[in-house]
Write a protein that holds these residues in place. Structure first.
Motif, PDB file in Angstrom:
ATOM      1  N   GLY A 393       0.816  -1.211   0.000  1.00 23.08           N
ATOM      2  CA  GLY A 393       0.000   0.000   0.000  1.00 23.08           C
ATOM      3  C   GLY A 393       0.848   1.259   0.000  1.00 23.08           C
ATOM      4  N   VAL A 394       1.937   1.243   0.758  1.00 19.16           N
ATOM      5  CA  VAL A 394       2.831   2.400   0.821  1.00 19.16           C
ATOM      6  C   VAL A 394       3.490   2.632  -0.537  1.00 19.16           C
ATOM      7  CG1 VAL A 394       4.997   3.242   1.825  1.00 19.16           C
ATOM      8  CG2 VAL A 394       3.245   2.225   3.297  1.00 19.16           C
ATOM      9  N   ARG A 395       3.972   1.552  -1.173  1.00 16.24           N
ATOM     10  CA  ARG A 395       4.595   1.704  -2.496  1.00 16.24           C
ATOM     11  C   ARG A 395       3.594   2.235  -3.519  1.00 16.24           C
ATOM     12  NH1 ARG A 395       6.992  -3.326  -1.295  1.00 16.24           N
ATOM     13  NH2 ARG A 395       5.476  -4.373  -2.641  1.00 16.24           N
ATOM     14  N   GLN A 396       2.369   1.716  -3.488  1.00 17.20           N
ATOM     15  CA  GLN A 396       1.342   2.190  -4.423  1.00 17.20           C
ATOM     16  C   GLN A 396       1.126   3.688  -4.267  1.00 17.20           C
ATOM     17  OE1 GLN A 396      -1.964  -0.280  -3.341  1.00 17.20           O
ATOM     18  NE2 GLN A 396      -1.445  -1.895  -4.791  1.00 17.20           N
ATOM     19  N   PHE A 397       1.049   4.149  -3.017  1.00 20.93           N
ATOM     20  CA  PHE A 397       0.817   5.576  -2.767  1.00 20.93           C
ATOM     21  C   PHE A 397       1.966   6.420  -3.312  1.00 20.93           C
ATOM     22  CE2 PHE A 397       1.761   9.271  -0.118  1.00 20.93           C
ATOM     23  CZ  PHE A 397       0.599  10.026  -0.303  1.00 20.93           C
ATOM     24  N   PHE A 398       3.195   6.039  -3.009  1.00 21.62           N
ATOM     25  CA  PHE A 398       4.328   6.879  -3.398  1.00 21.62           C
ATOM     26  C   PHE A 398       4.661   6.769  -4.876  1.00 21.62           C
ATOM     27  CE2 PHE A 398       5.431   7.066   1.199  1.00 21.62           C
ATOM     28  CZ  PHE A 398       5.464   8.454   1.292  1.00 21.62           C
ATOM     29  N   GLN A 399       4.276   5.684  -5.531  1.00 23.97           N
ATOM     30  CA  GLN A 399       4.459   5.629  -6.974  1.00 23.97           C
ATOM     31  C   GLN A 399       3.502   6.591  -7.676  1.00 23.97           C
ATOM     32  OE1 GLN A 399       4.055   1.431  -7.507  1.00 23.97           O
ATOM     33  NE2 GLN A 399       6.210   1.026  -7.104  1.00 23.97           N
ATOM     34  N   GLU A 400       2.374   6.865  -7.046  1.00 24.89           N
ATOM     35  CA  GLU A 400       1.437   7.857  -7.585  1.00 24.89           C
ATOM     36  C   GLU A 400       1.771   9.265  -7.106  1.00 24.89           C
ATOM     37  OE1 GLU A 400      -2.441   6.651  -6.405  1.00 24.89           O
ATOM     38  OE2 GLU A 400      -2.396   4.758  -7.513  1.00 24.89           O
ATOM     39  N   ASN A 401       2.375   9.383  -5.908  1.00 24.69           N
ATOM     40  CA  ASN A 401       2.636  10.691  -5.307  1.00 24.69           C
ATOM     41  C   ASN A 401       4.070  10.770  -4.773  1.00 24.69           C
ATOM     42  OD1 ASN A 401      -0.433  11.596  -5.082  1.00 24.69           O
ATOM     43  ND2 ASN A 401      -0.303   9.521  -4.241  1.00 24.69           N
ATOM     44  N   PRO A 402       5.076  10.612  -5.635  1.00 28.11           N
ATOM     45  CA  PRO A 402       6.460  10.630  -5.131  1.00 28.11           C
ATOM     46  C   PRO A 402       6.895  12.037  -4.735  1.00 28.11           C
ATOM     47  CG  PRO A 402       6.452  10.503  -7.518  1.00 28.11           C
ATOM     48  CD  PRO A 402       5.019  10.399  -7.087  1.00 28.11           C
ATOM     49  N   PRO A 403       7.554  12.184  -3.586  1.00 28.89           N
ATOM     50  CA  PRO A 403       8.071  13.506  -3.209  1.00 28.89           C
ATOM     51  C   PRO A 403       9.120  13.973  -4.201  1.00 28.89           C
ATOM     52  CG  PRO A 403       8.053  11.996  -1.319  1.00 28.89           C
ATOM     53  CD  PRO A 403       7.789  11.167  -2.536  1.00 28.89           C
ATOM     54  N   PRO A 404       9.147  15.256  -4.495  1.00 27.91           N
ATOM     55  CA  PRO A 404      10.158  15.778  -5.431  1.00 27.91           C
ATOM     56  C   PRO A 404      11.569  15.464  -4.948  1.00 27.91           C
ATOM     57  CG  PRO A 404       8.486  17.432  -4.953  1.00 27.91           C
ATOM     58  CD  PRO A 404       8.237  16.307  -4.012  1.00 27.91           C
ATOM     59  N   GLY A 405      12.449  15.169  -5.894  1.00 33.25           N
ATOM     60  CA  GLY A 405      13.839  14.906  -5.566  1.00 33.25           C
ATOM     61  C   GLY A 405      14.128  13.483  -5.168  1.00 33.25           C
ATOM     62  N   THR A 406      13.140  12.599  -5.242  1.00 39.46           N
ATOM     63  CA  THR A 406      13.360  11.207  -4.862  1.00 39.46           C
ATOM     64  C   THR A 406      13.606  10.336  -6.089  1.00 39.46           C
ATOM     65  OG1 THR A 406      10.991  10.689  -4.937  1.00 39.46           O
ATOM     66  CG2 THR A 406      11.885  11.461  -2.832  1.00 39.46           C
ATOM     67  N   TYR A 407      14.172   9.169  -5.844  1.00 40.13           N
ATOM     68  CA  TYR A 407      14.419   8.213  -6.920  1.00 40.13           C
ATOM     69  C   TYR A 407      13.111   7.805  -7.593  1.00 40.13           C
ATOM     70  CZ  TYR A 407      15.731   3.797  -9.180  1.00 40.13           C
ATOM     71  OH  TYR A 407      15.914   2.783 -10.086  1.00 40.13           O
ATOM     72  N   ILE A 408      12.050   7.633  -6.809  1.00 33.61           N
ATOM     73  CA  ILE A 408      10.754   7.233  -7.376  1.00 33.61           C
ATOM     74  C   ILE A 408      10.190   8.351  -8.242  1.00 33.61           C
ATOM     75  CG2 ILE A 408       8.442   6.392  -6.831  1.00 33.61           C
ATOM     76  CD1 ILE A 408      10.745   4.489  -6.112  1.00 33.61           C
ATOM     77  N   ALA A 409      10.393   9.608  -7.835  1.00 29.15           N
ATOM     78  CA  ALA A 409       9.961  10.731  -8.677  1.00 29.15           C
ATOM     79  C   ALA A 409      10.751  10.748  -9.980  1.00 29.15           C
ATOM     80  CB  ALA A 409      10.140  12.045  -7.929  1.00 29.15           C
ATOM     81  N   TRP A 410      12.034  10.431  -9.910  1.00 31.84           N
ATOM     82  CA  TRP A 410      12.869  10.372 -11.123  1.00 31.84           C
ATOM     83  C   TRP A 410      12.377   9.275 -12.056  1.00 31.84           C
ATOM     84  CZ3 TRP A 410      16.107   6.482 -13.008  1.00 31.84           C
ATOM     85  CH2 TRP A 410      16.970   6.862 -14.051  1.00 31.84           C
ATOM     86  N   LEU A 411      12.049   8.098 -11.495  1.00 31.51           N
ATOM     87  CA  LEU A 411      11.508   7.015 -12.315  1.00 31.51           C
ATOM     88  C   LEU A 411      10.232   7.450 -13.023  1.00 31.51           C
ATOM     89  CD1 LEU A 411      11.888   3.766 -10.140  1.00 31.51           C
ATOM     90  CD2 LEU A 411      13.190   4.392 -12.181  1.00 31.51           C
ATOM     91  N   ARG A 412       9.337   8.106 -12.260  1.00 33.48           N
ATOM     92  CA  ARG A 412       8.080   8.563 -12.862  1.00 33.48           C
ATOM     93  C   ARG A 412       8.351   9.561 -13.987  1.00 33.48           C
ATOM     94  NH1 ARG A 412       4.911  12.879  -9.578  1.00 33.48           N
ATOM     95  NH2 ARG A 412       6.834  13.895 -10.293  1.00 33.48           N
ATOM     96  N   ASP A 413       9.237  10.516 -13.735  1.00 35.07           N
ATOM     97  CA  ASP A 413       9.515  11.542 -14.738  1.00 35.07           C
ATOM     98  C   ASP A 413      10.177  10.959 -15.977  1.00 35.07           C
ATOM     99  OD1 ASP A 413       8.498  13.319 -12.924  1.00 35.07           O
ATOM    100  OD2 ASP A 413      10.457  14.027 -12.212  1.00 35.07           O
TER     101      ASP A 413
END
Length: 474
Positions: A393-413
């Motif tokens: 559940g935590v991963r699902q949330f942050f893959q949709e709403n990654p904080p700026p400057g994070t690795y997950i945000a970079w993956l999304r971008d």
């Protein structure tokens, strides 16, 4: 007439004083227990009845003196494990028949706090002494310590200055999850029908949750409580903030008067709780100096009260919205492996959920008061399954709403987050290795998501496929 009334009043007063004295004189110190936490040591004196006490510190050498009125020592003090504590030794003397003096010899100065507790379902009367690892006062001078009569819910730790997090230098930092195992030390939490203690169960689940989160690139889990010791409620969120947490998860196991109550649930902060906490923070000038430090590094010390209130309200509203969002994702995943008490995220004014700058949820993993659920909560397999549902559940949330400057945000971008978790029904001829290659996930992640000890799967079996990313390296 008046003389008779005064005489009766005087006699009643004398009897009351005698009764109190008898109650105090009847108390024995039956045992002494000790817990070590990262920044403090707790001593608990188990008593046969209520007592009054006075505590003060002495220096050169450092020591603490506790005078316990209405008590006798009925246990040795030289059998405690004092390693890794500031305590050199304990000694005692019976000042008179009903007055006990305990001296704690120290290797370093500490800040002590003491209070008494009423009996609960596990312990009787107790005298609690907390020794905080902080410099002592002026050497050679007797310093009165904080002594509180009555039964406060928990000791309050000394106020620590808020830590301003350094600016983010990397565009691919980890998302930090603070995992808080409820209760601990003197506070066992709920007790199951066979003596199962909530504090032990939730610490095991929290450690498994940390392990699973740390297996996922771009995430890092930090335990708030790493062992069996007590942490005051507000200190828990303070620890999370100091660790730079992007999310706070408190793990518990519920209890109810009826043993038939069952099911897992997830809580977020209530609107009323959010409003009262906003007012408290605005009234606290020390906290206002660096309030929104967990995520946005926004200081309120240079803002007027109205602007500070608006910024704080916006932060609290955003955190509450995120808490409800991630809470529902966690609850949905938990519903796949355990019955739910409520199918929607509940809201309440829990103290650990009141951080204005960190999305926070409290997860009740089940009812430890239910014999069946208590038995399941103690098994490693169910603990792994619960941890998997929370981490998913935590991963699902942050893959949709990654904080700026994070690795997950970079993956999304970069367009490298393909899709979230899915399910796959095993067909004839398929193997775990084949499915891991097809869905572009590691074998370890596939095993962990399905609590598999090996690579054997069966036709018709439903597997949970974790979220897929195409890039393993930045």
């Amino acid at each position: 007439m008046r003389l008779g009334m005064r005489l009766r009043t005087l006699v009643c007063g004398i009897w009351a004083m005698l009764a109190v004295t008898q109650v105090l004189a009847a108390s024995d110190v039956r045992s002494v227990r000790l817990w070590r936490a990262p920044d403090n040591t707790r001593l608990v004196f188990d008593l046969s009845g209520p007592v009054q006490h006075n505590l003060f510190t002495l220096t050169a050498p450092d020591r603490i003196v506790i005078d316990v009125n209405g008590a006798k020592l009925a246990t040795p003090l030289d059998q405690l494990a004092l390693q890794n504590t500031p305590i050199k030794g304990l000694r005692s003397a019976q000042r008179n028949e009903d007055n006990l003096r305990v001296v704690i010899d120290l290797t370093a100065g500490v800040t002590p706090k003491s209070f008494t507790l009423e009996p609960n379902q596990q312990y009787g009367h107790r005298l609690v002494v907390d020794l905080y690892d902080q410099p002592s006062a002026v050497p050679g001078r007797e310093v009165p310590a904080t002594t509180t009569a009555g039964t406060p819910a928990a000791p309050v730790s000394p106020t620590l200055p808020a830590i301003k997090l350094p600016p983010i230098t990397s565009s691919k930092r980890d998302i930090v999850i603070a995992v808080d195992a409820g209760h601990g030390g003197e506070d066992p939490g709920a007790i199951g029908p066979k003596g199962t203690r909530e504090k032990d169960v939730v610490l095991s689940i929290a450690k498994e949750l940390q392990r699973q989160i740390n297996e996922e690139k771009g995430f890092r889990a930090e335990l708030v409580r790493t062992g069996d010791y007590f942490i005051p409620l507000r200190k828990r969120t303070e620890i999370a903030r100091n660790k730079g947490a992007d999310m706070f998860i408190s793990v518990h196991a519920d209890a109810a008067p009826r043993s038939s109550a069952f099911g897992a649930s997830v809580y977020a902060l209530s609107e009323r709780g959010a409003t009262s906490e906003t007012a408290r923070w605005l009234a606290d000038s020390e906290n206002r100096s660096d309030l929104i430090g967990g995520a946005g590094h926004v200081s309120l010390d240079d803002k007027d009260r109205m602007l500070a209130g608006v910024l704080l309200d916006l932060s609290m509203t955003a955190s509450l919205s995120s808490s409800l969002n991630v809470g529902q994702k966690v609850l949905s995943n938990m519903g796949r492996i355990a019955p739910l008490h409520k199918r929607r995220v509940e809201q309440a004014g829990f103290m650990v959920l009141k951080s204005p700058d960190i999305p926070s949820i409290l997860v009740e993993t089940g009812f430890i008061s239910n014999p069946s659920e208590a038995a399941k909560l103690q098994t490693a397999s169910h603990q792994r399954a619960l941890a998997t549902s929370i981490s998913t559940g935590v991963r699902q949330f942050f893959q949709e709403n990654p904080p700026p400057g994070t690795y997950i945000a970079w993956l999304r971008d970069q367009g490298k987050i393909v899709q979230g978790p899915r399910e796959h029904v095993v067909r004839s001829g398929e193997s775990l290795a084949l499915l891991a290659e097809r869905y572009e996930v590691s074998l370890a992640a596939l095993r962990s998501a399905n609590q598999l000890k090996g690579d054997v799967i069966k036709v018709g079996q439903t597997l949970s496929i974790p979220a897929t990313t195409l890039a393993a390296q930045p």
